[in-house]
Write an enzyme that holds these catalytic residues in place. Structure first.
Site, PDB file in Angstrom:
ATOM      1  N   GLU A  47      96.225  14.052  39.723  1.00 24.57           N
ATOM      2  CA  GLU A  47      97.178  13.321  38.881  1.00 24.57           C
ATOM      3  C   GLU A  47      97.926  14.325  38.023  1.00 24.57           C
ATOM      4  O   GLU A  47      97.343  15.266  37.497  1.00 24.57           O
ATOM      5  CB  GLU A  47      96.438  12.304  38.001  1.00 24.57           C
ATOM      6  CG  GLU A  47      95.895  11.151  38.826  1.00 24.57           C
ATOM      7  CD  GLU A  47      95.347   9.995  37.988  1.00 24.57           C
ATOM      8  OE1 GLU A  47      94.773  10.236  36.923  1.00 24.57           O
ATOM      9  OE2 GLU A  47      95.505   8.843  38.431  1.00 24.57           O
TER      10      GLU A  47
ATOM     11  N   GLU B  59      89.531   9.537  40.272  1.00 25.30           N
ATOM     12  CA  GLU B  59      89.240  10.468  39.163  1.00 25.30           C
ATOM     13  C   GLU B  59      87.907  10.017  38.585  1.00 25.30           C
ATOM     14  O   GLU B  59      87.846   9.027  37.856  1.00 25.30           O
ATOM     15  CB  GLU B  59      90.345  10.392  38.103  1.00 25.30           C
ATOM     16  CG  GLU B  59      91.712  10.822  38.596  1.00 25.30           C
ATOM     17  CD  GLU B  59      91.842  12.328  38.766  1.00 25.30           C
ATOM     18  OE1 GLU B  59      90.912  13.065  38.395  1.00 25.30           O
ATOM     19  OE2 GLU B  59      92.877  12.761  39.286  1.00 25.30           O
TER      20      GLU B  59
ATOM     21  N   SER C 153      93.925  19.702  30.010  1.00 26.61           N
ATOM     22  CA  SER C 153      94.814  18.595  30.369  1.00 26.61           C
ATOM     23  C   SER C 153      96.268  18.924  30.035  1.00 26.61           C
ATOM     24  O   SER C 153      96.568  19.384  28.936  1.00 26.61           O
ATOM     25  CB  SER C 153      94.417  17.331  29.607  1.00 26.61           C
ATOM     26  OG  SER C 153      93.072  17.033  29.887  1.00 26.61           O
TER      27      SER C 153
ATOM     28  N   CYS D   5      85.789  12.750  30.574  1.00 25.38           N
ATOM     29  CA  CYS D   5      85.290  13.277  31.843  1.00 25.38           C
ATOM     30  C   CYS D   5      85.329  14.800  31.820  1.00 25.38           C
ATOM     31  O   CYS D   5      84.584  15.455  32.531  1.00 25.38           O
ATOM     32  CB  CYS D   5      86.135  12.751  32.987  1.00 25.38           C
ATOM     33  SG  CYS D   5      87.879  13.060  32.707  1.00 25.38           S
TER      34      CYS D   5
HETATM   35  P1  NAP Z   1      83.532   2.510  34.722  1.00 28.93           P
HETATM   36  O1  NAP Z   1      82.422   1.703  34.201  1.00 28.93           O
HETATM   37  O2  NAP Z   1      83.418   3.063  36.083  1.00 28.93           O
HETATM   38  O3  NAP Z   1      84.827   1.599  34.591  1.00 28.93           O
HETATM   39  C1  NAP Z   1      86.113   2.075  34.891  1.00 28.93           C
HETATM   40  C2  NAP Z   1      86.990   0.902  35.262  1.00 28.93           C
HETATM   41  O4  NAP Z   1      86.483   0.291  36.447  1.00 28.93           O
HETATM   42  C3  NAP Z   1      87.050  -0.199  34.207  1.00 28.93           C
HETATM   43  O5  NAP Z   1      88.334  -0.761  34.212  1.00 28.93           O
HETATM   44  C4  NAP Z   1      86.017  -1.180  34.740  1.00 28.93           C
HETATM   45  O6  NAP Z   1      86.195  -2.504  34.305  1.00 28.93           O
HETATM   46  C5  NAP Z   1      86.274  -1.082  36.221  1.00 28.93           C
HETATM   47  N1  NAP Z   1      85.178  -1.565  37.038  1.00 28.93           N
HETATM   48  C6  NAP Z   1      83.848  -1.561  36.760  1.00 28.93           C
HETATM   49  N2  NAP Z   1      83.169  -2.091  37.793  1.00 28.93           N
HETATM   50  C7  NAP Z   1      84.080  -2.446  38.731  1.00 28.93           C
HETATM   51  C8  NAP Z   1      84.003  -3.055  40.016  1.00 28.93           C
HETATM   52  N3  NAP Z   1      82.845  -3.389  40.551  1.00 28.93           N
HETATM   53  N4  NAP Z   1      85.139  -3.266  40.698  1.00 28.93           N
HETATM   54  C9  NAP Z   1      86.330  -2.919  40.168  1.00 28.93           C
HETATM   55  N5  NAP Z   1      86.473  -2.348  38.961  1.00 28.93           N
HETATM   56  C10 NAP Z   1      85.357  -2.094  38.248  1.00 28.93           C
HETATM   57  O7  NAP Z   1      83.843   3.750  33.788  1.00 28.93           O
HETATM   58  P2  NAP Z   1      84.074   3.752  32.224  1.00 28.93           P
HETATM   59  O8  NAP Z   1      82.750   3.618  31.562  1.00 28.93           O
HETATM   60  O9  NAP Z   1      85.162   2.801  31.841  1.00 28.93           O
HETATM   61  O10 NAP Z   1      84.673   5.214  31.996  1.00 28.93           O
HETATM   62  C11 NAP Z   1      83.865   6.318  31.882  1.00 28.93           C
HETATM   63  C12 NAP Z   1      83.803   7.064  33.197  1.00 28.93           C
HETATM   64  O11 NAP Z   1      85.117   7.409  33.604  1.00 28.93           O
HETATM   65  C13 NAP Z   1      83.074   8.374  33.083  1.00 28.93           C
HETATM   66  O12 NAP Z   1      82.257   8.563  34.199  1.00 28.93           O
HETATM   67  C14 NAP Z   1      84.192   9.405  33.068  1.00 28.93           C
HETATM   68  O13 NAP Z   1      83.827  10.679  33.500  1.00 28.93           O
HETATM   69  C15 NAP Z   1      85.180   8.773  33.967  1.00 28.93           C
HETATM   70  N6  NAP Z   1      86.511   9.313  33.707  1.00 28.93           N
HETATM   71  C16 NAP Z   1      87.039  10.151  34.630  1.00 28.93           C
HETATM   72  C17 NAP Z   1      88.280  10.712  34.416  1.00 28.93           C
HETATM   73  C18 NAP Z   1      88.873  11.655  35.410  1.00 28.93           C
HETATM   74  O14 NAP Z   1      90.079  11.871  35.338  1.00 28.93           O
HETATM   75  N7  NAP Z   1      88.119  12.229  36.331  1.00 28.93           N
HETATM   76  C19 NAP Z   1      89.000  10.403  33.262  1.00 28.93           C
HETATM   77  C20 NAP Z   1      88.429   9.530  32.340  1.00 28.93           C
HETATM   78  C21 NAP Z   1      87.175   8.979  32.593  1.00 28.93           C
HETATM   79  P3  NAP Z   1      85.358  -3.048  33.048  1.00 28.93           P
HETATM   80  O15 NAP Z   1      86.015  -2.490  31.871  1.00 28.93           O
HETATM   81  O16 NAP Z   1      85.476  -4.514  33.135  1.00 28.93           O
HETATM   82  O17 NAP Z   1      83.950  -2.589  33.229  1.00 28.93           O
END
Ligand code: NAP
Length: 493
Positions: free
Chosen positions: A470, A262, A453, A296
């Site tokens: 989901e 997602e 949602s 998102c």
């Molecule tokens: P993110 O930076 O990609 O982080 C998401 C998760 O991944 C966090 O738990 C993060 O841990 C972890 N993570 C980061 N780097 C990683 C790596 N190299 N290996 C494994 N895990 C890693 O995203 P975010 O800033 O938290 O969330 C915002 C993004 O989520 C936006 O792009 C949004 O559109 C997207 N989103 C999508 C949906 C959907 O359903 N499509 C829903 C909600 C959000 P850390 O916290 O330690 O960085």
């Protein structure tokens, strides 16, 4: 009236601070901890255990050891655990709402909405757990029988983002529990407290030891990397940004893991001249400002027919300009802080570039003074077609408006992105709405609706917005695999 400091302290004291491994709350290796901060004040709320790669390996061991027994539990038992969890979360709705407001910043009213939405996945999948079915049929040549069965995929790694701390966890955990999978959950480091409390609720609801393991950490890649390489892992389900999702897909390829992704979005919000403009503005407020735009599903580009663009922009800007910013615990707050300074700087850079390129701010356009990471809700018009703000996820309370003259142009503008999560269309002409829906490259469409949602609906995107769904009847499929048994002709003797 706001929430008292005593109430906040009393709630934080109930949040487990350890790692949940094999049913026990444990310290991280070396006793390492990290601080979780309130984005409205910049102050530390709580310090919790900071998992290492070794802790992650222990969590994976626990999930692998619990898998066979858990897969054999009666579906009704798994459903009843989820049902109890639904009731416990609902009883503690105020605690979960306040905790999310404290660690993430969203206004309490929105946090309460997320509790309802997040809890609904527990109820929905408690009902789906007993509806996993297969089939028995006769082969076309009549000589054999085909038995098709659906089984839990096995241990799963679940990685969640910071923006919806409860719902993003329940949307994965509930179907995994219903299907009979064990899990290692790695919450976002910015908002892990809700997952910590939710995991305690799952244990209270009767989840056996080892089924759900939680490894909060500041070293995401170090902890999840070895788990992804572990041959006992069967699936990774991730919600977060597209670049991190792409790197997880690459890692998952090595182990040929099932993946659910997602990822990011760049939602178009299309308003036709025949739309009810007041309803379109209501929809725009929800699609843009819910969660401070940190969703998102947030409308990222307002694509408005030129004949009504000025009227829509004025009405929208008047509503946006009246939104009060503040700490989410104050009941009159409509817009909380952004999650951190980096996010606020990114939002401001996108706005500044658009303004430099000729856009006009009808309201907002500036960050607010600290403490906390507040950004003034903003509406921009005359945004240049090549502006970065139209291409990237804004993740803030900023609405750029562009115009179109005909239906084909609206569709071309909307589809001009590598993302395809959700789109919104406002028109009184239902045929037009459905026609546009067929032409849009999007996993979901809000037709005269600013929120899509729903736990009973399949949530997910196309293009670089992700893989899999989901929620809905589809949600549990992500955690099941199909096994076929060929049976010799029972009449053959
Ligand atoms: P993110 O930076 O990609 O982080 C998401 C998760 O991944 C966090 O738990 C993060 O841990 C972890 N993570 C980061 N780097 C990683 C790596 N190299 N290996 C494994 N895990 C890693 O995203 P975010 O800033 O938290 O969330 C915002 C993004 O989520 C936006 O792009 C949004 O559109 C997207 N989103 C999508 C949906 C959907 O359903 N499509 C829903 C909600 C959000 P850390 O916290 O330690 O960085």
């Amino acid at each position: 009236m706001g929430i008292s400091a005593d109430r906040e302290a009393e709630l934080l004291a109930q949040v487990p601070t350890g790692l949940l491994i094999d049913g026990q709350w444990r310290d991280a290796a070396g006793g390492r901890t990290f601080d979780v901060e309130d984005p409205a004040t910049g102050k530390t709320l709580l310090s919790i255990a900071d998992a290492s790669a070794g802790d992650g390996a222990l969590a994976m061991d626990a999930a692998a050891a619990a898998q066979a027994g858990w897969a054999r539990t009666a579906p009704r038992e798994r459903g009843e655990i989820l049902r109890r969890a639904f009731e416990l979360v609902t009883e503690r709705a105020e605690d979960f709402a306040l905790l999310m407001t404290l660690e993430m910043g969203k206004p309490l009213a929105e946090a309460r909405g997320e509790v309802t939405y997040g809890a609904e996945f527990l109820r929905w999948f408690s009902e789906e757990a007993v509806r996993i079915s297969g089939r028995y049929s006769t082969a076309p040549d009549g000589k054999s029988r085909l038995l098709v069965n659906r089984k839990p995929v096995g241990p799963c790694l679940l990685i969640t983002p910071w923006n919806f701390p409860l719902a993003m966890a329940t949307r994965k955990i509930a179907p995994a529990v219903a299907a009979g999978c064990t899990m290692v959950l790695k919450p976002a480091k910015l908002t892990p407290l809700t997952s910590q409390l939710f995991a305690a609720v799952m244990m209270e609801a009767g989840l056996p030891a080892g089924v759900l393991n939680v490894v909060s950490t500041t070293a995401a890649g170090d902890v999840t990397g070895p788990i992804l390489k572990d041959s006992r892992l069967r699936k990774v389900s991730f919600t977060g940004s597209t670049p991190v999702g792409q790197s997880l897909i690459r890692d998952a390829a090595e182990n040929v893991l099932r993946t659910s992704m997602e990822l990011g979005g760049n939602a178009p919000f299309i308003v036709f001249e025949d739309a009810d403009l007041d309803k379109a503005v209501d929809g725009a407020m929800a699609a843009k400002l819910r969660n401070m735009g940190e969703a998102c599903t947030a409308a990222n580009r307002f694509i408005v027919q030129d004949t009504v663009a000025d009227e829509f922009a004025e009405k929208f800007a008047a509503r946006v300009g009246a939104m009060t910013t503040g700490r989410g615990t104050e009941e009159d707050t409509k817009i909380g802080p952004l999650i951190d300074g980096k996010s606020r700087d990114k939002v401001h850079a996108l706005v500044s570039e658009a303004l430099d390129g000729g856009a006009v701010a009808l309201v907002g356009g500036e960050p607010e003074d600290g403490p906390g990471y507040f950004y003034r809700p903003t509406v921009l018009k005359n945004v240049p077609a090549d502006a970065r703000i139209l291409k990237e996820e804004i993740f803030g309370p900023v609405a750029p408006i562009v115009t179109f003259s005909g239906e084909d142009e609206a569709v071309a503008l909307a589809n001009n992105t590598e993302y395809g999560l959700v789109s919104y269309v406002f028109t009184r002409d239902l045929n037009r709405g459905l026609r546009i829906g067929e032409k849009l490259e999007t996993g979901m469409l809000g037709l005269n609706a600013g929120v899509v949602s729903n736990a009973a609906a399949p949530f997910g995107g196309v293009k670089q917005s992700g893989l899999g769904r989901e929620g809905g009847a589809e949600g549990i499929d992500e955690y099941l695999y199909t096994q076929y048994i060929g049976i010799a002709d029972p009449y053959a003797g």
